[in-house]
Scaffold this active site. Structure first.
Site, PDB file in Angstrom:
ATOM      1  N   GLU A  35       0.865  -1.185   0.000  1.00  0.00           N
ATOM      2  CA  GLU A  35       0.000   0.000   0.000  1.00  0.00           C
ATOM      3  C   GLU A  35       0.902   1.236   0.000  1.00  0.00           C
ATOM      4  O   GLU A  35       1.807   1.338   0.814  1.00  0.00           O
ATOM      5  CB  GLU A  35      -0.910  -0.030   1.233  1.00  0.00           C
ATOM      6  CG  GLU A  35      -1.612   1.264   1.562  1.00  0.00           C
ATOM      7  CD  GLU A  35      -2.420   1.862   0.407  1.00  0.00           C
ATOM      8  OE1 GLU A  35      -3.259   1.150  -0.168  1.00  0.00           O
ATOM      9  OE2 GLU A  35      -2.174   3.052   0.067  1.00  0.00           O
ATOM     10  N   THR A  44     -10.658   5.433  -1.579  1.00  0.00           N
ATOM     11  CA  THR A  44     -12.117   5.513  -1.657  1.00  0.00           C
ATOM     12  C   THR A  44     -12.780   4.818  -0.468  1.00  0.00           C
ATOM     13  O   THR A  44     -13.864   5.215  -0.021  1.00  0.00           O
ATOM     14  CB  THR A  44     -12.586   4.893  -2.982  1.00  0.00           C
ATOM     15  OG1 THR A  44     -11.929   5.585  -4.039  1.00  0.00           O
ATOM     16  CG2 THR A  44     -14.073   5.011  -3.162  1.00  0.00           C
ATOM     17  N   HIS A  53     -25.196  -2.621   0.495  1.00  0.00           N
ATOM     18  CA  HIS A  53     -26.395  -2.632  -0.333  1.00  0.00           C
ATOM     19  C   HIS A  53     -26.974  -4.039  -0.430  1.00  0.00           C
ATOM     20  O   HIS A  53     -26.238  -5.030  -0.404  1.00  0.00           O
ATOM     21  CB  HIS A  53     -26.064  -2.152  -1.750  1.00  0.00           C
ATOM     22  CG  HIS A  53     -25.664  -0.706  -1.803  1.00  0.00           C
ATOM     23  ND1 HIS A  53     -26.559   0.317  -1.614  1.00  0.00           N
ATOM     24  CD2 HIS A  53     -24.464  -0.110  -2.025  1.00  0.00           C
ATOM     25  CE1 HIS A  53     -25.928   1.478  -1.719  1.00  0.00           C
ATOM     26  NE2 HIS A  53     -24.651   1.251  -1.963  1.00  0.00           N
ATOM     27  N   LYS A 254     -27.357   6.809  -7.377  1.00  0.00           N
ATOM     28  CA  LYS A 254     -28.484   6.380  -6.550  1.00  0.00           C
ATOM     29  C   LYS A 254     -29.156   7.585  -5.913  1.00  0.00           C
ATOM     30  O   LYS A 254     -30.097   7.434  -5.153  1.00  0.00           O
ATOM     31  CB  LYS A 254     -28.003   5.402  -5.490  1.00  0.00           C
ATOM     32  CG  LYS A 254     -27.401   4.135  -6.076  1.00  0.00           C
ATOM     33  CD  LYS A 254     -26.940   3.180  -4.978  1.00  0.00           C
ATOM     34  CE  LYS A 254     -26.051   2.103  -5.543  1.00  0.00           C
ATOM     35  NZ  LYS A 254     -24.643   2.547  -5.688  1.00  0.00           N
ATOM     36  N   CYS A 407     -15.110  14.343  23.262  1.00  0.00           N
ATOM     37  CA  CYS A 407     -16.350  14.253  22.474  1.00  0.00           C
ATOM     38  C   CYS A 407     -16.770  12.794  22.306  1.00  0.00           C
ATOM     39  O   CYS A 407     -17.939  12.452  22.400  1.00  0.00           O
ATOM     40  CB  CYS A 407     -16.168  14.834  21.079  1.00  0.00           C
ATOM     41  SG  CYS A 407     -15.683  16.544  21.009  1.00  0.00           S
ATOM     42  N   CYS A 447      -8.421  17.187  21.091  1.00  0.00           N
ATOM     43  CA  CYS A 447      -7.564  15.999  21.257  1.00  0.00           C
ATOM     44  C   CYS A 447      -6.471  15.917  20.194  1.00  0.00           C
ATOM     45  O   CYS A 447      -5.504  15.177  20.374  1.00  0.00           O
ATOM     46  CB  CYS A 447      -8.396  14.720  21.255  1.00  0.00           C
ATOM     47  SG  CYS A 447      -9.178  14.344  19.671  1.00  0.00           S
TER      48      CYS A 447
HETATM   49  C1  LIG Z   1     -19.179   8.715  -3.029  1.00  0.00           C
HETATM   50  C2  LIG Z   1     -19.080   7.237  -2.880  1.00  0.00           C
HETATM   51  C3  LIG Z   1     -20.082   6.504  -2.251  1.00  0.00           C
HETATM   52  C4  LIG Z   1     -19.993   5.125  -2.161  1.00  0.00           C
HETATM   53  N1  LIG Z   1     -20.908   4.443  -1.412  1.00  0.00           N
HETATM   54  C5  LIG Z   1     -20.822   3.102  -1.308  1.00  0.00           C
HETATM   55  C6  LIG Z   1     -21.736   2.383  -0.494  1.00  0.00           C
HETATM   56  O1  LIG Z   1     -22.536   2.953   0.226  1.00  0.00           O
HETATM   57  N2  LIG Z   1     -21.668   1.024  -0.510  1.00  0.00           N
HETATM   58  C7  LIG Z   1     -20.759   0.352  -1.266  1.00  0.00           C
HETATM   59  O2  LIG Z   1     -20.804  -0.867  -1.286  1.00  0.00           O
HETATM   60  N3  LIG Z   1     -19.831   1.013  -1.986  1.00  0.00           N
HETATM   61  C8  LIG Z   1     -19.827   2.366  -2.004  1.00  0.00           C
HETATM   62  N4  LIG Z   1     -18.898   3.055  -2.694  1.00  0.00           N
HETATM   63  C9  LIG Z   1     -17.857   2.305  -3.376  1.00  0.00           C
HETATM   64  C10 LIG Z   1     -16.755   1.842  -2.441  1.00  0.00           C
HETATM   65  O3  LIG Z   1     -16.372   2.876  -1.557  1.00  0.00           O
HETATM   66  C11 LIG Z   1     -15.578   1.410  -3.310  1.00  0.00           C
HETATM   67  O4  LIG Z   1     -16.040   0.450  -4.223  1.00  0.00           O
HETATM   68  C12 LIG Z   1     -14.439   0.784  -2.522  1.00  0.00           C
HETATM   69  O5  LIG Z   1     -14.091   1.559  -1.404  1.00  0.00           O
HETATM   70  C13 LIG Z   1     -13.245   0.633  -3.452  1.00  0.00           C
HETATM   71  O6  LIG Z   1     -12.218   0.026  -2.733  1.00  0.00           O
HETATM   72  P1  LIG Z   1     -10.846  -0.305  -3.443  1.00  0.00           P
HETATM   73  O7  LIG Z   1     -10.059  -1.087  -2.476  1.00  0.00           O
HETATM   74  O8  LIG Z   1     -11.092  -0.926  -4.773  1.00  0.00           O
HETATM   75  O9  LIG Z   1     -10.187   1.124  -3.737  1.00  0.00           O
HETATM   76  P2  LIG Z   1      -9.478   2.122  -2.688  1.00  0.00           P
HETATM   77  O10 LIG Z   1     -10.166   2.158  -1.397  1.00  0.00           O
HETATM   78  O11 LIG Z   1      -9.292   3.411  -3.397  1.00  0.00           O
HETATM   79  O12 LIG Z   1      -8.065   1.440  -2.451  1.00  0.00           O
HETATM   80  C14 LIG Z   1      -7.048   1.414  -3.426  1.00  0.00           C
HETATM   81  C15 LIG Z   1      -5.726   1.517  -2.701  1.00  0.00           C
HETATM   82  O13 LIG Z   1      -4.671   1.326  -3.625  1.00  0.00           O
HETATM   83  C16 LIG Z   1      -3.592   2.149  -3.227  1.00  0.00           C
HETATM   84  N5  LIG Z   1      -2.704   2.312  -4.376  1.00  0.00           N
HETATM   85  C17 LIG Z   1      -2.963   2.947  -5.546  1.00  0.00           C
HETATM   86  N6  LIG Z   1      -1.923   2.869  -6.375  1.00  0.00           N
HETATM   87  C18 LIG Z   1      -0.954   2.150  -5.724  1.00  0.00           C
HETATM   88  C19 LIG Z   1       0.356   1.745  -6.072  1.00  0.00           C
HETATM   89  N7  LIG Z   1       0.910   2.030  -7.251  1.00  0.00           N
HETATM   90  N8  LIG Z   1       1.084   1.042  -5.151  1.00  0.00           N
HETATM   91  C20 LIG Z   1       0.545   0.736  -3.930  1.00  0.00           C
HETATM   92  N9  LIG Z   1      -0.701   1.109  -3.567  1.00  0.00           N
HETATM   93  C21 LIG Z   1      -1.450   1.796  -4.448  1.00  0.00           C
HETATM   94  C22 LIG Z   1      -4.294   3.434  -2.791  1.00  0.00           C
HETATM   95  O14 LIG Z   1      -3.470   4.230  -1.949  1.00  0.00           O
HETATM   96  C23 LIG Z   1      -5.514   2.897  -2.082  1.00  0.00           C
HETATM   97  O15 LIG Z   1      -5.318   2.736  -0.685  1.00  0.00           O
HETATM   98  C24 LIG Z   1     -18.914   4.450  -2.760  1.00  0.00           C
HETATM   99  C25 LIG Z   1     -17.892   5.179  -3.360  1.00  0.00           C
HETATM  100  C26 LIG Z   1     -17.949   6.569  -3.376  1.00  0.00           C
HETATM  101  C27 LIG Z   1     -16.810   7.353  -3.917  1.00  0.00           C
END
Ligand SMILES: Cc1cc2nc3c(=O)[nH]c(=O)nc-3n(C[C@H](O)[C@H](O)[C@H](O)COP(=O)(O)OP(=O)(O)OC[C@H]3O[C@@H](n4cnc5c(N)ncnc54)[C@H](O)[C@@H]3O)c2cc1C
Length: 492
Positions: A35, A44, A53, A254, A407, A447
């Protein structure tokens, strides 16, 4: 080239990467998660609506549609095993006078095709009984009892901690810069901390998954960040909202959701606007006004009083508007877990299952370990306890008796545990995600300096080196006598 040899390297420690690590930890293989940031769940995964969901929204023909309900079912067991805050409060898609109510029937049908159980259309009387403060113009709603709310960063952290307990290595602040191949086969990765060898690489890099895919010549993934802005309200105010409430959805969103969080805050949002930068987390007057107007349609009496924070998250939307979970066709041994927009949290365990199946198809032997640790010890959560329960903890260890965040009632000992526990906190926000210190009404005003000092003391660094979150987000420029630089927490 190598420092270390692994069977599988996972790129990215969001919910997708952590879920894949959690899944692969069950087999007799060596797994490394890399990471780039100082903590898991900083992308995200830390800024979203936090809903598990039910699974009626996406088409059954899409990966999103196929994986949501499967993930939802698995999550119910995982939250018990790993002690993750979760409440199965159900969701409603609410139709008002003047709305196209046929959408409710379409969603019901889609949900049934996706295998979602318990869906039904409920009438005005039902709605007014369940949600007494809702707009009186409601007509009907789709009720999905299997939906729930979760703490998303703790979901990812718990999976990461369980993966570590089962033998996975996690390297933070380690950015994958390139992927090595030989004769059309993955051999390892280049990072800012050196090289690692591996036979398989899983790309779970969120917003950067297209850039990582390009490292092996995959050009078809195109991530376009789509922003969602939010307001969050203080949990001290009781809004009496009992379920997750959606309006009738549009094609790509949504709509503005009103939902309680697991910690009893009211959360309203998000917007849905494409932006150019993958780092653009700014909120805007226009976006927040749109959120508030949307929420007021659901709850006409809502005001902005008692909001404590605004924030934004970025959806990693691929141009297909679907998850892209598949083996790369350019090299052998590379699996993309890309385009994980919503419902990525809800689908995470099912995404991990699919990634494991693809790895197995590519030739990885997945033989189950004998003594898999299925559970995670529940962290002490002082804010949830009665005073009698707290007193028992203080009797055992007086470090529980020093309250650092008033808090949210977070004790000194909880912060020490967050720093020294598995996948320990290295930043102020990492402490906040693990303990809630700074998540309350004053948002760390009181804090924050104390948490900064504790981090400095425990990590053996100067307070001017302590960071809020990532990159160069240092908090203290110079020491101020009597506040920082002298021990705030002594003799505890
Ligand atoms: C506004 C919004 C609302 C949402 N609401 C919902 C919801 O209510 N319910 C639901 O199911 N989903 C929801 N989602 C979707 C959900 O949040 C995402 O699908 C999920 O968090 C994606 O996770 P991820 O691990 O794929 O990506 P991320 O959480 O972005 O993780 C990717 C990681 O990769 C790391 N990374 C990137 N490049 C490199 C590299 N070269 N080397 C090492 N590390 C790297 C980044 O630092 C990051 O930590 C929502 C998303 C958004 C934006």
């Amino acid at each position: 080239m190598s420092q270390n040899k692994y069977d599988v390297i996972i790129v990215g420690g969001g919910i997708s990467g952590c879920a894949v690590a959690w899944k692969l930890a069950r087999y007799n293989i060596d797994v490394l998660l890399l990471e780039k940031d100082p903590d898991v769940a900083t992308g995200t995964t830390k800024a979203n609506t936090a809903i598990i969901h039910a699974g009626y929204n996406a088409d059954p023909e899409k990966q999103k549609g196929r994986l949501n309900n499967k993930g939802n079912i698995q999550i119910k067991q995982i939250v018990k095993d790993l002690n993750i805050p979760f409440e199965e409060i159900g969701s409603l898609v609410v139709g008002m006078e003047g709305d196209n109510l046929s959408v409710l029937d379409e969603l019901l049908e889609k949900g049934k095709r996706n295998g979602v159980e318990g869906l039904e259309i409920v009438d005005k009387e039902w709605l007014l009984r369940e949600e007494p403060h809702i707009n009186k113009d409601v007509v009907a709603a789709l009720w999905a009892p299997t939906a729930g709310i979760i703490t998303p960063w703790e979901f990812a952290l718990a999976m990461a901690q369980n993966a570590v307990a089962n033998g996975v290595d996690i390297q933070l602040e380690t950015e994958v810069l390139d992927v090595y191949t030989d004769n059309g086969k993955v051999t390892g990765v280049k990072t800012n901390k050196g090289d690692y060898q591996a036979d398989y690489v899983v790309n779970a890099a969120g917003l950067y998954a297209d850039d990582v895919a390009k490292m092996v010549g995959v050009e078809k993934i195109e991530i376009h960040p789509r922003k969602g802005e939010y307001y969050i309200y203080d949990h001290a105010k009781d809004f009496e909202i009992n379920h997750v409430l959606f309006p009738i959805p549009t094609k790509i969103s949504k709509g503005i959701v009103c939902t309680p969080t697991v910690e009893d805050n009211l959360l309203i949002g998000p917007t849905s606007d494409f932006v150019d930068s993958k780092e653009d987390l700014a909120t805007s007057r226009e976006g927040l006004d749109h959120v508030f107007e949307g929420a007021k349609k659901m709850f006409p009496d809502l005001t902005l009083q008692d909001t404590i924070r605004v924030f934004a998250g970025l959806r990693a939307a691929d141009k297909t508007e679907d998850f892209v979970i598949e083996a790369a066709d350019t090299v052998d041994g590379f699996v993309n877990v890309a385009g994980i927009q919503s419902p990525g949290l809800s689908s995470a365990p099912a995404i991990a299952d699919l990634a494991a199946e693809i790895l197995e198809d590519l030739g990885l032997t997945l033989e189950e370990k004998k003594d898999v640790i299925e559970t995670r010890e529940e962290p002490v959560r002082f804010y949830e306890m009665s005073n009698e329960e707290r007193a028992k903890y203080v009797e055992k260890n007086k470090k529980y008796g020093k309250i650092i965040c008033r808090c949210e009632t977070v004790s000194y000992k909880e912060i020490l545990d967050a720093i020294h526990g598995p996948v320990g906190a290295r930043t102020v926000n990492a402490v906040k995600r693990r303990t809630r210190a700074g998540a309350g009404r004053c948002q760390g005003g009181f804090c924050g300096p104390r948490v900064t000092q504790i981090l400095a003391d425990e990590l053996g660094i100067d307070t001017t080196e302590v960071r809020l979150e990532k990159n160069n987000s240092k908090i203290v420029e110079h020491k101020i006598k009597g506040l920082l630089g002298s021990k705030v927490i002594d003799n505890a």
